[in-house]
Write a protein that holds these residues in place. Structure first.
Motif, short mmCIF file in Angstrom:
data_model
loop_
_atom_site.label_atom_id
_atom_site.label_comp_id
_atom_site.label_asym_id
_atom_site.label_seq_id
_atom_site.Cartn_x
_atom_site.Cartn_y
_atom_site.Cartn_z
N ARG A 1 -4.03 -8.19 -0.93
CA ARG A 1 -3.29 -6.92 -0.85
C ARG A 1 -4.05 -5.79 -0.17
O ARG A 1 -3.43 -4.93 0.46
CB ARG A 1 -2.92 -6.44 -2.27
N SER A 2 -5.37 -5.77 -0.33
CA SER A 2 -6.13 -4.59 0.10
C SER A 2 -6.31 -4.50 1.60
O SER A 2 -6.57 -5.51 2.27
CB SER A 2 -7.54 -4.62 -0.51
N SER A 3 -6.22 -3.30 2.11
CA SER A 3 -6.66 -2.97 3.46
C SER A 3 -7.97 -2.19 3.34
O SER A 3 -8.25 -1.58 2.29
CB SER A 3 -5.63 -2.09 4.17
N PHE A 4 -8.75 -2.21 4.41
CA PHE A 4 -10.05 -1.55 4.39
C PHE A 4 -10.30 -0.84 5.71
O PHE A 4 -9.79 -1.25 6.75
CB PHE A 4 -11.18 -2.58 4.21
N VAL A 5 -11.13 0.20 5.66
CA VAL A 5 -11.78 0.71 6.86
C VAL A 5 -13.28 0.74 6.57
O VAL A 5 -13.71 1.27 5.52
CB VAL A 5 -11.27 2.11 7.27
N ILE B 1 -16.98 5.91 13.91
CA ILE B 1 -16.11 4.80 14.31
C ILE B 1 -15.92 3.87 13.12
O ILE B 1 -16.89 3.39 12.53
CB ILE B 1 -16.72 3.99 15.48
N GLY B 2 -14.65 3.62 12.77
CA GLY B 2 -14.33 2.73 11.66
C GLY B 2 -13.66 1.46 12.16
O GLY B 2 -13.10 1.43 13.27
N LEU B 3 -13.73 0.42 11.34
CA LEU B 3 -13.03 -0.84 11.65
C LEU B 3 -11.94 -1.03 10.60
O LEU B 3 -12.23 -1.16 9.41
CB LEU B 3 -14.02 -2.01 11.61
N TYR B 4 -10.69 -1.04 11.06
CA TYR B 4 -9.55 -1.23 10.16
C TYR B 4 -9.26 -2.71 9.98
O TYR B 4 -9.13 -3.45 10.97
CB TYR B 4 -8.32 -0.53 10.73
N LEU B 5 -9.18 -3.14 8.72
CA LEU B 5 -8.87 -4.54 8.40
C LEU B 5 -7.64 -4.58 7.50
O LEU B 5 -7.68 -4.05 6.37
CB LEU B 5 -10.04 -5.19 7.64
N PRO B 6 -6.55 -5.18 7.93
CA PRO B 6 -5.38 -5.33 7.05
C PRO B 6 -5.62 -6.46 6.06
O PRO B 6 -6.65 -7.16 6.14
CB PRO B 6 -4.26 -5.69 8.05
N PRO B 7 -4.70 -6.69 5.12
CA PRO B 7 -4.87 -7.80 4.17
C PRO B 7 -4.90 -9.16 4.88
O PRO B 7 -4.43 -9.31 6.01
CB PRO B 7 -3.61 -7.69 3.29
N MET B 8 -5.43 -10.13 4.18
CA MET B 8 -5.47 -11.53 4.60
C MET B 8 -6.19 -11.75 5.93
O MET B 8 -5.73 -12.50 6.80
CB MET B 8 -4.06 -12.14 4.62
N ASP C 1 -9.69 -5.40 -7.81
CA ASP C 1 -9.02 -6.40 -8.64
C ASP C 1 -9.48 -7.78 -8.15
O ASP C 1 -9.07 -8.21 -7.07
CB ASP C 1 -7.50 -6.26 -8.50
N ASP C 2 -10.32 -8.40 -8.93
CA ASP C 2 -10.90 -9.68 -8.50
C ASP C 2 -9.83 -10.72 -8.18
O ASP C 2 -10.04 -11.59 -7.33
CB ASP C 2 -11.86 -10.21 -9.59
N ALA C 3 -8.66 -10.60 -8.83
CA ALA C 3 -7.60 -11.60 -8.65
C ALA C 3 -7.01 -11.59 -7.24
O ALA C 3 -6.37 -12.56 -6.84
CB ALA C 3 -6.49 -11.36 -9.68
N GLU C 4 -7.20 -10.51 -6.50
CA GLU C 4 -6.62 -10.48 -5.14
C GLU C 4 -7.64 -10.88 -4.07
O GLU C 4 -7.37 -10.78 -2.89
CB GLU C 4 -5.96 -9.13 -4.86
N TYR C 5 -8.82 -11.33 -4.51
CA TYR C 5 -9.84 -11.80 -3.57
C TYR C 5 -9.67 -13.30 -3.36
O TYR C 5 -9.55 -14.06 -4.31
CB TYR C 5 -11.25 -11.53 -4.11
N SER D 1 -10.66 1.84 0.82
CA SER D 1 -9.58 0.87 0.61
C SER D 1 -8.38 1.55 -0.03
O SER D 1 -8.50 2.60 -0.67
CB SER D 1 -10.08 -0.26 -0.29
N ASP D 2 -7.24 0.92 0.13
CA ASP D 2 -5.99 1.45 -0.46
C ASP D 2 -5.73 0.89 -1.86
O ASP D 2 -4.69 1.21 -2.44
CB ASP D 2 -4.80 1.14 0.46
N GLU D 3 -6.63 0.05 -2.37
CA GLU D 3 -6.40 -0.58 -3.69
C GLU D 3 -7.62 -0.37 -4.58
O GLU D 3 -8.76 -0.34 -4.11
CB GLU D 3 -6.19 -2.09 -3.52
N HIS D 4 -7.38 -0.28 -5.87
CA HIS D 4 -8.47 -0.37 -6.83
C HIS D 4 -9.01 -1.79 -6.82
O HIS D 4 -8.33 -2.73 -6.38
CB HIS D 4 -7.97 -0.02 -8.24
#
Ligand code: TYD
Length: 133
Positions: free
Chosen positions: A57-61, A90-97, A120-124, A115-118
């Motif tokens: 679920r998480s996206s990151f920069v 300069i950031g690197l945007y990573l969407p989920p999956m 949660d180990d279950a989504e890794y 990140s846009d999510e708290h």
């Protein structure tokens, strides 16, 4: 399905003047999500590979605010690309999956991640074979 073509570099606004630089990380603008979590990786050396996971679920920069590191991204079609992070604005945007390996950290590397999510180990997804299925 997300692919490495959805991964992109983001140039953050830099409000520099004679007093120095000021880079802005603001959710919902240049960062394409609202920010729920900030963490940073420091003290990892050149021999370490971090990450080695994808997130459902998480996206990151990712921003190397000091020093440098590399990020290898892999998608579920097995396309891969390496990005060098070595600039504080300069950031690197990573969407989920998207699978990500962070490595080649310089001794002074501070890799800031938003990140846009708290957490949660279950989504890794930590098993590469499972990721590719
Ligand atoms: P890990 O996912 O291995 O870090 P990296 O992706 O940088 O290699 O996380 C290391 C440990 O820290 C692991 O036990 C999970 C925990 N952790 C949190 O509790 N919250 C967080 O936001 C993150 C990123 C990790």
């Amino acid at each position: 399905m997300t692919t490495i073509h959805d991964v992109r570099m983001i140039t953050l606004p830099e409000l520099g003047d004679e007093r120095g630089n000021l880079a802005v990380i603001e959710g919902g603008g240049d960062i394409p999500f609202e920010i729920r979590r900030v963490f940073y990786i420091h003290g990892s050396d050149a021999s370490v590979i971090r990450g080695r996971h994808a997130n459902k679920r998480s996206s990151f920069v990712l921003i190397n605010i000091t020093g440098s590191s590399k990020v290898k991204v892999i998608d579920q079609d097995a396309n891969e690309q390496v990005f060098v992070l070595d600039k504080a604005h300069i950031g690197l945007y990573l969407p989920p999956m998207i699978w990500k390996d962070m490595y080649d950290f310089s001794p002074d590397s501070v890799l800031l991640v938003v990140s846009d999510e708290h957490y949660d180990d279950a989504e890794y997804v930590r098993d590469f074979a499972e990721f590719m299925r």
